[in-house]
Design a protein around this motif. Structure first.
Motif, mmCIF file in Angstrom:
data_model
loop_
_atom_site.group_PDB
_atom_site.id
_atom_site.type_symbol
_atom_site.label_atom_id
_atom_site.label_comp_id
_atom_site.label_asym_id
_atom_site.label_seq_id
_atom_site.Cartn_x
_atom_site.Cartn_y
_atom_site.Cartn_z
ATOM 1 N N ASN A 63 0.795 -1.150 0.166
ATOM 2 C CA ASN A 63 0.125 0.174 0.042
ATOM 3 C C ASN A 63 0.784 1.130 0.009
ATOM 4 O OD1 ASN A 63 -2.919 1.089 0.309
ATOM 5 N ND2 ASN A 63 -1.996 2.053 2.071
ATOM 6 N N GLY A 64 1.865 1.380 0.985
ATOM 7 C CA GLY A 64 2.626 2.271 0.774
ATOM 8 C C GLY A 64 3.457 2.539 -0.366
ATOM 9 N N LEU A 65 4.194 1.761 -1.147
ATOM 10 C CA LEU A 65 4.883 1.883 -2.198
ATOM 11 C C LEU A 65 4.109 2.126 -3.434
ATOM 12 C CD1 LEU A 65 7.428 -1.107 -1.672
ATOM 13 C CD2 LEU A 65 7.999 1.488 -1.311
ATOM 14 N N SER A 66 2.807 1.841 -3.349
ATOM 15 C CA SER A 66 1.854 2.298 -4.762
ATOM 16 C C SER A 66 1.978 3.786 -4.787
ATOM 17 C CB SER A 66 0.457 1.833 -4.308
ATOM 18 O OG SER A 66 -0.006 2.421 -3.215
ATOM 19 N N LEU A 67 2.387 4.416 -3.763
ATOM 20 C CA LEU A 67 2.364 6.111 -3.847
ATOM 21 C C LEU A 67 3.151 6.274 -4.937
ATOM 22 C CD1 LEU A 67 0.598 8.180 -3.021
ATOM 23 C CD2 LEU A 67 2.151 8.876 -1.176
ATOM 24 N N LEU A 68 4.352 5.481 -4.842
ATOM 25 C CA LEU A 68 5.626 5.753 -5.791
ATOM 26 C C LEU A 68 4.927 5.914 -7.288
ATOM 27 C CD1 LEU A 68 8.630 3.712 -4.411
ATOM 28 C CD2 LEU A 68 7.978 6.284 -3.696
ATOM 29 N N GLY A 69 4.323 4.950 -7.677
ATOM 30 C CA GLY A 69 3.807 4.985 -8.989
ATOM 31 C C GLY A 69 2.871 6.045 -9.192
ATOM 32 N N GLY A 70 2.143 6.740 -7.729
ATOM 33 C CA GLY A 70 1.273 7.684 -8.304
ATOM 34 C C GLY A 70 1.885 9.032 -8.302
ATOM 35 N N SER A 71 3.176 9.282 -7.995
ATOM 36 C CA SER A 71 3.932 10.369 -8.259
ATOM 37 C C SER A 71 4.701 10.345 -9.219
ATOM 38 C CB SER A 71 4.917 10.427 -6.656
ATOM 39 O OG SER A 71 4.155 10.430 -5.511
ATOM 40 N N PHE A 72 5.666 9.441 -9.317
ATOM 41 C CA PHE A 72 6.610 9.415 -10.594
ATOM 42 C C PHE A 72 6.099 9.086 -11.992
ATOM 43 C CE2 PHE A 72 9.527 6.765 -13.562
ATOM 44 C CZ PHE A 72 10.273 8.016 -13.803
ATOM 45 N N LEU A 73 4.958 8.308 -12.175
ATOM 46 C CA LEU A 73 4.581 7.931 -13.456
ATOM 47 C C LEU A 73 3.633 8.979 -13.975
ATOM 48 C CD1 LEU A 73 3.897 4.090 -13.136
ATOM 49 C CD2 LEU A 73 5.558 5.183 -14.406
ATOM 50 N N PRO A 74 2.807 9.695 -13.241
ATOM 51 C CA PRO A 74 1.933 10.897 -13.827
ATOM 52 C C PRO A 74 3.065 11.882 -14.081
ATOM 53 C CG PRO A 74 0.844 9.968 -11.715
ATOM 54 C CD PRO A 74 2.245 9.233 -11.891
ATOM 55 N N TRP A 75 4.060 12.075 -13.379
ATOM 56 C CA TRP A 75 5.101 13.066 -13.786
ATOM 57 C C TRP A 75 5.673 12.748 -15.078
ATOM 58 C CZ3 TRP A 75 10.253 12.186 -14.796
ATOM 59 C CH2 TRP A 75 11.085 13.223 -15.081
ATOM 60 N N LEU A 76 6.163 11.353 -15.250
ATOM 61 C CA LEU A 76 6.568 11.020 -16.469
ATOM 62 C C LEU A 76 5.629 11.265 -17.931
ATOM 63 C CD1 LEU A 76 8.914 9.612 -18.115
ATOM 64 C CD2 LEU A 76 7.650 7.460 -17.503
ATOM 65 N N ALA A 77 4.592 11.025 -17.391
ATOM 66 C CA ALA A 77 3.337 11.368 -18.393
ATOM 67 C C ALA A 77 3.463 12.794 -18.823
ATOM 68 C CB ALA A 77 2.132 11.019 -17.928
ATOM 69 N N GLY A 78 3.561 13.645 -17.982
ATOM 70 C CA GLY A 78 3.603 15.087 -18.059
ATOM 71 C C GLY A 78 4.719 15.274 -18.801
ATOM 72 N N TRP A 79 5.931 15.006 -18.340
ATOM 73 C CA TRP A 79 7.135 15.126 -19.037
ATOM 74 C C TRP A 79 6.955 14.922 -20.504
ATOM 75 C CZ3 TRP A 79 10.859 12.705 -21.881
ATOM 76 C CH2 TRP A 79 12.204 13.534 -22.191
#
Length: 399
Positions: free
Chosen positions: A341-357
């Motif tokens: 549950n805790g590590l799932s937040l890494l995806g919610g931070s990095f991957l949307p940033w990558l999509a924006g980049w």
């Protein structure tokens, strides 16, 4: 041994109410950002610091939820989570300095993470766990849908701090309910490994199922939030849709996700599908919807495609939580769910940033191949996760 064999209806209803509050908290955040920027006279990059402290608190909750559960059991662990969340909410309600505003996000993030992790553990050990967990996360969607409406309405009459005051007040009866409704004694299963919580944590993070489960949820949350964050921009820039229409489409995406959590698991139960088979079918649906959106990029199909994408995405997170007790030893279960549950937040931070980049440097059209790629990765990781587990060991959605 189940954590609670006969919990009655009250703990389950309280679980759902708690996830509505968590959803409300997530839903109001984006609406309050402009008011906070104006109040503190800062820019978007500076307010973004709060995202990192919230994430840090959430990750800390994932790392410590198992040990906390072993020490104080379900009832008091939930009270701890509620106290941290309410303390952070009330601290923001008094309009602190910006430095303190950043710091108290740790409290909100930690409290939210503890509540989510403990309730996922609690329901994962009950009969009908897959259905219960899908409903639990569906109620998060209900809160996330209502949160922006609540915040926008309140901001017409009062300041952003009042919104957090309301959220803090709503948390108090939940804390009282935890004390009254949840079991007073800790079952033996909660104490498995209690004398060496650090050892249990290290063993959990080295376990194949936990590593794969965490990777699956990282990709899942990145896909869910990435699409939810950038779909509006995609629809406006690629299809020229009016803002109102694009906004309704994005709402349809989130509504589809919520409905998927309410509807798919009961339908799968009637069809006699296992939880693993149901998740695989949903993953194929996600991949198909992503491919459809990319291959036939018309405005009318885009709306239907985003709704379908959300619908099939909906059950994946709670189903991953539901099958975890069958994939890891009992002594690791609580810690495993907390870590995932805790590590799932890494995806919610990095991957949307990558999509924006990618949208900035290549073009917003990359959102759909981005979604399709992540959907294929999800499917591959899921197959690895359940491949070595005998089929009968993966419970049906109804149990």
């Amino acid at each position: 041994m189940n954590l609670v064999r006969r919990p009655g209806w009250a703990p389950v209803v309280l679980s759902y109410a708690t996830f509505v509050l968590v959803g409300l908290s997530a839903g109001v955040a984006g609406v309050l950002i402009p008011a906070q920027i104006a109040d503190y006279r800062i820019d978007e990059a500076t307010i973004g610091i709060t995202f990192f402290t919230t994430s840090a608190g959430y990750l800390a909750a994932g790392a410590t939820a198992g040990a906390l559960l072993h020490r104080v059991h379900v009832r008091m662990a939930l009270v701890v989570g509620a106290v941290f969340y309410a303390a952070g909410a009330f601290a923001m309600a008094v309009r602190p300095s910006f430095a303190i505003l950043v710091a108290v996000q740790l409290l909100v993030g930690y409290g939210t993470g503890i509540l989510e992790s403990i309730l996922n553990v609690f329901l994962a050990e009950l009969p009908d766990s897959t259905t219960l967990l899908n409903r639990l996360h569906a109620f998060f969607g209900v809160g996330a849908l209502l949160g922006p409406l609540l915040a926008a309405w309140m901001l017409q009459y009062t300041s952003w701090t009042a919104v957090w005051l309301v959220l803090g007040v709503l948390c108090l009866p939940l804390a009282a309910g935890f004390l009254l409704a949840y079991p007073r004694r800790a079952p033996a299963a909660e104490h498995a490994g209690a004398e060496r919580p650090r050892g249990v944590f290290l063993e959990a993070v080295r376990t194949r199922a936990v590593v794969l489960g965490s990777l699956f949820l990282i990709v899942y949350v990145g896909l869910e939030i990435g699409v939810g964050t950038w779909a509006f921009t995609y629809l406006v820039k690629e299809h020229g849709e009016p803002d109102v229409v694009a906004g309704y489409t994005v709402s349809g995406y989130w509504l589809g996700l919520t409905l998927g959590r309410f509807l798919i698991s009961p339908l799968a139960t009637r069809a006699g599908m296992s939880a693993a088979s149901m998740a695989t079918a949903c993953l194929l649906g996600v991949t198909g919807a992503s491919a459809l959106l990319w291959a036939v990029p018309t405005a009318s199909l885009a709306t239907a495609g985003f709704v379908l994408l959300g619908f099939f995405l909906g059950p994946l997170f709670p189903t991953a939580m539901a099958v975890t007790p069958q994939l890891v030893p009992q002594r690791l279960m609580a810690t495993a769910i907390g870590v995932m549950n805790g590590l799932s937040l890494l995806g919610g931070s990095f991957l949307p940033w990558l999509a924006g980049w990618m949208a900035q440097h290549v073009g917003i059209w990359t959102l759909l191949p981005f979604a399709l790629t992540l959907s294929v990765v999800q499917l591959a990781v899921w197959r690895l996760l359940v491949a070595r587990t005998p089929a009968p060991a993966i419970a049906t959605p109804g149990g």
